[in-house]
Design a protein around this motif. Structure first.
Motif, short mmCIF file in Angstrom:
data_model
loop_
_atom_site.label_atom_id
_atom_site.label_comp_id
_atom_site.label_asym_id
_atom_site.label_seq_id
_atom_site.Cartn_x
_atom_site.Cartn_y
_atom_site.Cartn_z
N LYS A 1 0.83 -1.21 0.00
CA LYS A 1 0.00 0.00 0.00
C LYS A 1 0.86 1.26 0.00
O LYS A 1 0.64 2.19 0.78
N ALA A 2 1.83 1.32 -0.91
CA ALA A 2 2.74 2.47 -0.98
C ALA A 2 1.98 3.75 -1.33
O ALA A 2 2.43 4.84 -0.97
N ASP A 3 0.83 3.64 -1.97
CA ASP A 3 0.05 4.83 -2.27
C ASP A 3 -0.58 5.40 -0.99
O ASP A 3 -0.69 6.61 -0.82
N LYS A 4 -0.97 4.52 -0.07
CA LYS A 4 -1.55 4.95 1.21
C LYS A 4 -0.46 5.33 2.22
O LYS A 4 -0.62 6.27 3.00
N HIS A 5 0.63 4.56 2.22
CA HIS A 5 1.73 4.78 3.17
C HIS A 5 3.03 5.02 2.41
O HIS A 5 3.92 4.16 2.39
#
Length: 104
Positions: free
Chosen positions: A73-77
């Protein structure tokens, strides 16, 4: 602005991760990974709530939880490599949240 040492880290028992920490004021997760068995760089992950940290710290396998629930979840974190920490984290006698839960 954070540095590799600005969020206190607690050593954990894991084959992939050396230590974890969290800054509630900025919702930042800090993870120090292992590199070839030695302590490696510290990475900071943004948008990481206290509840997210509690789930990570209380997971049966912190490494598995990270690789299943955070890394994808690199987009979220979004994360940033902060380099090497100069201080060695203390080894936790218990999982980070177990001591808090026992005192309640």
């Amino acid at each position: 602005m954070h540095t590799a040492n600005s969020i206190p880290l607690t050593a954990i028992v894991s084959s992939q991760i050396a230590a974890i920490g969290h800054d509630e004021a900025t919702n930042t997760l800090a993870i120090q990974f292992l590199s070839k068995g030695a302590k490696g760089n510290v990475y900071h992950y943004a948008n990481f709530s206290a509840a997210d940290y509690a789930a990570l710290a209380g997971a049966e396998s912190i490494g598995s939880h990270f690789y299943k629930s955070i890394k994808p979840k690199a987009d979220k974190h979004p994360f940033k490599n902060m380099g090497m920490a100069s201080a060695t984290p203390e080894v936790a006698a218990e999982p980070p949240l177990a001591a808090e839960q026992a005192s309640e």
